[in-house]
Design an enzyme around this catalytic site. Structure first.
Site, PDB file in Angstrom:
ATOM      1  N   GLU A  65      -6.706 -12.106   6.241  1.00 50.62           N
ATOM      2  CA  GLU A  65      -7.397 -10.833   6.008  1.00 50.62           C
ATOM      3  C   GLU A  65      -8.817 -10.979   5.486  1.00 50.62           C
ATOM      4  O   GLU A  65      -9.441  -9.970   5.158  1.00 50.62           O
ATOM      5  CB  GLU A  65      -6.599  -9.993   5.009  1.00 50.62           C
ATOM      6  CG  GLU A  65      -5.177  -9.690   5.440  1.00 50.62           C
ATOM      7  CD  GLU A  65      -4.471  -8.763   4.480  1.00 50.62           C
ATOM      8  OE1 GLU A  65      -4.607  -7.544   4.640  1.00 50.62           O
ATOM      9  OE2 GLU A  65      -3.803  -9.275   3.557  1.00 50.62           O
ATOM     10  N   HIS A  80       0.808  -1.218   0.000  1.00 49.75           N
ATOM     11  CA  HIS A  80       0.000   0.000   0.000  1.00 49.75           C
ATOM     12  C   HIS A  80       0.844   1.273   0.000  1.00 49.75           C
ATOM     13  O   HIS A  80       0.323   2.349   0.301  1.00 49.75           O
ATOM     14  CB  HIS A  80      -0.921   0.014   1.215  1.00 49.75           C
ATOM     15  CG  HIS A  80      -2.008  -1.017   1.177  1.00 49.75           C
ATOM     16  ND1 HIS A  80      -3.002  -1.024   0.224  1.00 49.75           N
ATOM     17  CD2 HIS A  80      -2.250  -2.089   1.976  1.00 49.75           C
ATOM     18  CE1 HIS A  80      -3.818  -2.052   0.435  1.00 49.75           C
ATOM     19  NE2 HIS A  80      -3.377  -2.717   1.481  1.00 49.75           N
ATOM     20  N   ASP A  95      -8.814  -5.182   6.495  1.00 51.45           N
ATOM     21  CA  ASP A  95      -9.380  -5.985   5.411  1.00 51.45           C
ATOM     22  C   ASP A  95     -10.308  -7.068   5.941  1.00 51.45           C
ATOM     23  O   ASP A  95     -11.310  -7.407   5.299  1.00 51.45           O
ATOM     24  CB  ASP A  95      -8.271  -6.606   4.571  1.00 51.45           C
ATOM     25  CG  ASP A  95      -7.713  -5.641   3.538  1.00 51.45           C
ATOM     26  OD1 ASP A  95      -8.500  -5.127   2.734  1.00 51.45           O
ATOM     27  OD2 ASP A  95      -6.493  -5.404   3.547  1.00 51.45           O
ATOM     28  N   ARG A 120       6.772  -6.524   3.221  1.00 55.16           N
ATOM     29  CA  ARG A 120       5.509  -7.022   2.675  1.00 55.16           C
ATOM     30  C   ARG A 120       5.516  -6.886   1.165  1.00 55.16           C
ATOM     31  O   ARG A 120       5.688  -5.787   0.620  1.00 55.16           O
ATOM     32  CB  ARG A 120       4.315  -6.264   3.252  1.00 55.16           C
ATOM     33  CG  ARG A 120       2.999  -6.745   2.619  1.00 55.16           C
ATOM     34  CD  ARG A 120       1.766  -6.418   3.435  1.00 55.16           C
ATOM     35  NE  ARG A 120       1.449  -5.000   3.478  1.00 55.16           N
ATOM     36  CZ  ARG A 120       0.361  -4.501   4.071  1.00 55.16           C
ATOM     37  NH1 ARG A 120      -0.502  -5.329   4.680  1.00 55.16           N
ATOM     38  NH2 ARG A 120       0.138  -3.207   4.107  1.00 55.16           N
ATOM     39  N   ASP A 123      16.131 -11.877  -3.490  1.00 49.86           N
ATOM     40  CA  ASP A 123      17.458 -11.664  -4.037  1.00 49.86           C
ATOM     41  C   ASP A 123      18.056 -10.326  -3.615  1.00 49.86           C
ATOM     42  O   ASP A 123      19.281 -10.208  -3.469  1.00 49.86           O
ATOM     43  CB  ASP A 123      17.437 -11.780  -5.566  1.00 49.86           C
ATOM     44  CG  ASP A 123      17.414 -13.224  -6.051  1.00 49.86           C
ATOM     45  OD1 ASP A 123      17.591 -14.136  -5.224  1.00 49.86           O
ATOM     46  OD2 ASP A 123      17.227 -13.439  -7.261  1.00 49.86           O
TER      47      ASP A 123
END
Length: 270
Positions: free
Chosen positions: A156, A52, A182, A77, A91
């Protein structure tokens, strides 16, 4: 001779070793400077938000580098549980991955495979080119890599709520994170994260995780609600974010000075 490096403990390691609830905050501004300030605050966790927030790979890398000097554990996240996106995050050195919107055992299992090398997963092999192995300066990185990565999945939705115990039991899932915003929306309670039904649902996930031996965290910016979840057994809590702290503090300044200066009533306090 190149410096040989030892990897830092994962988020899962920190949770397993903790003798108290861990506390953290979100880094959403996309600023390495702000991330460093948050990392030096004394909180246990800084969670870089790629879902977000206006951040890309370069910003996440810079934030990880800024946080690395501090004891706080960085978690990243992903914007989506896509194996290609997760490969890129891993990576560049995101050791601790959080995947949003995981609704089932099948999805959780797919995320475990996405963060592991073959034969246990599908993560692409490019460690010699990547910060994850410190460009092959972590000894035996490929052989050890699956133990050097921590995976947290978010609960969520109502579907995820119903499957929480089974998701918590998936081998390779190190922790769960409940997203009450959520979850409330999925329950038909948009914007009502502190509704009794939502709180009951969160506490159900905490108990399901404890039964499975999997730590559960919660996003809880309201201090009283955070205290309740800690008492219910939450292993970690995310209790704020850089952008909300700045928003509320700047509003407080405006209320104190601008409101008084023009004679108007100050806005409601936060």
């Amino acid at each position: 001779m190149p410096i040989r490096l030892d990897p830092t403990p994962t988020f899962g390691d920190r949770l397993r070793a903790a003798d108290r609830t861990l506390y953290g905050m979100w880094s959403c501004a996309g600023s390495p400077l702000v991330a460093e300030i948050c990392a030096g605050s004394g909180l246990d966790i800084v969670l870089i938000d790629g879902e977000h927030s206006p951040v890309g790979l370069e910003s996440i890398l810079a934030q990880l580098q800024a946080i690395a000097a501090y004891p706080a554990v960085p978690v990243v996240r992903a914007p989506i549980g896509d194996p290609v996106v997760l490969k890129q995050l891993l990576d560049l050195g995101a050791q601790n991955i959080l995947v949003p919107m995981v609704d089932s055992v099948e999805e959780a299992t797919a995320m475990v495979r996405a963060v592991r090398y073959p034969p246990h997963g599908v993560r692409g092999v490019g460690s010699a080119l990547a910060r994850s192995s410190r460009w092959s300066r972590i000894p035996d990185y490929l052989a050890r890599a699956n133990d050097l990565v921590s995976l947290t999945v978010q609960i969520e939705t109502v579907d995820a709520l119903e499957a929480a115990g089974a998701i918590a039991g998936v081998d390779g899932v190190d922790a769960l994170l409940v997203g009450p915003a959520d979850l409330a929306a999925s329950m038909g309670l948009l914007g009502q994260q502190n509704h009794p039904r939502v709180i009951d649902a969160v506490e159900h996930v905490i108990e399901a995780g404890r039964a499975a031996g999997t730590p559960v965290g919660v996003n809880a910016f309201d201090p009283a609600t955070a205290d309740r979840y800690a008492a219910a057994g939450a292993a970690y809590l995310l209790v704020g974010s850089d952008v909300t702290l700045l928003a509320r503090a700047s509003e407080s300044l405006a209320s104190r000075f601008v409101g008084d200066a023009d004679g108007s009533a100050p806005p409601a306090s936060y």
